[in-house]
Design a protein around this motif. Sequence first.
Motif, PDB file in Angstrom:
ATOM      1  N   ASP A  50      47.168  -9.341  24.601  1.00 45.71           N
ATOM      2  CA  ASP A  50      47.679  -9.534  23.234  1.00 45.71           C
ATOM      3  C   ASP A  50      48.891  -8.649  22.981  1.00 45.71           C
ATOM      4  O   ASP A  50      49.896  -9.079  22.401  1.00 45.71           O
ATOM      5  N   PRO A  60      46.358 -16.752  17.366  1.00 45.78           N
ATOM      6  CA  PRO A  60      45.062 -16.153  17.747  1.00 45.78           C
ATOM      7  C   PRO A  60      44.026 -16.241  16.639  1.00 45.78           C
ATOM      8  O   PRO A  60      42.832 -16.307  16.922  1.00 45.78           O
ATOM      9  N   ILE A 105      41.998 -16.267  26.552  1.00 45.49           N
ATOM     10  CA  ILE A 105      42.979 -15.627  25.670  1.00 45.49           C
ATOM     11  C   ILE A 105      44.135 -15.084  26.503  1.00 45.49           C
ATOM     12  O   ILE A 105      45.298 -15.107  26.079  1.00 45.49           O
TER      13      ILE A 105
END
Length: 300
Positions: free
Chosen positions: A23, A174, A263
Amino acid sequence: MNMVLLGYAKLARPANLPTAMADIMAGSSISGFTLLISSDTFLNGPVFLNLILLIFSSTFLYAGGVVLNDVFDFKIDRVERPERPIPKGDVSLKGASLFGTGLLISGIFLSFFVNYLSGFIALILVLSIILYDTFSKKYQFLGPLNMGLCRALNLILGMSVFGEISHWRYAVIPLLYIFAITLISRGEVYGQNKKHLIWAGLLYAIVVFIVLMITPDIQRQWISLFPFLGLFIFLIFSSLIRAYKINSPENIKKAVVSGVLSIIVLDASLTVAFDSWQFGLIVLVLLPLSYILAKIFAVT
């Protein structure tokens, strides 16, 4: 490994931690961070150090959040997940509480060391984490929304590497994606959640669409983006379809695990969209690390 140390390691969900790192890398890339790679001063510059600090900060914040989640779920886990470290007795409730709190404080401290904006974002993220752990996860809609907000703030934390936030609206990606995964996880214990799987599939499709829409130069970058985004689509939808066909707790759990670990692929896709496939590949390298750790430690 000592059983107590192993218990603390299990609480931190090691397989999930590379997703938090990804991230930050994606967020910094959206902000134009990796353009500095061409600079001779890049590796020695303070901005590179800031990225490393934010990666560690995010890792600590994520780990602290999942540790405290188990602390607050202690009574439920004694019935539904007795194999977890706290109900099993490998880690004391007090020890886990101190461990989780220490991780959150460390994450905040590292973010403030980068810049004040990063520190305040980390503070807001911690408040969102605590809200989820203590309250919102009990509710059908608020829980997934809160969890998605935590992941959105983590991406924004990566964007703050320069002390300012650009493209903060992209954090909706997200948010929607984690909302979908949290919906799927509602059936992890008892199964029978086909309705949630349909909604999750729709949200997945929206996420893919948004990534394509925000790519700055899709006509030029689609060749580089396609392998990353294609892998992402395959990983999330293959497990989702399997869980829908055979709506068992086991398949639902696999869909959740695949969603969480993917992710990294989503972040790699965002990195390619805003920068280059080379840096996206660096992010993607975190995926096999997560899969290896997932064979040793629980993801959910």
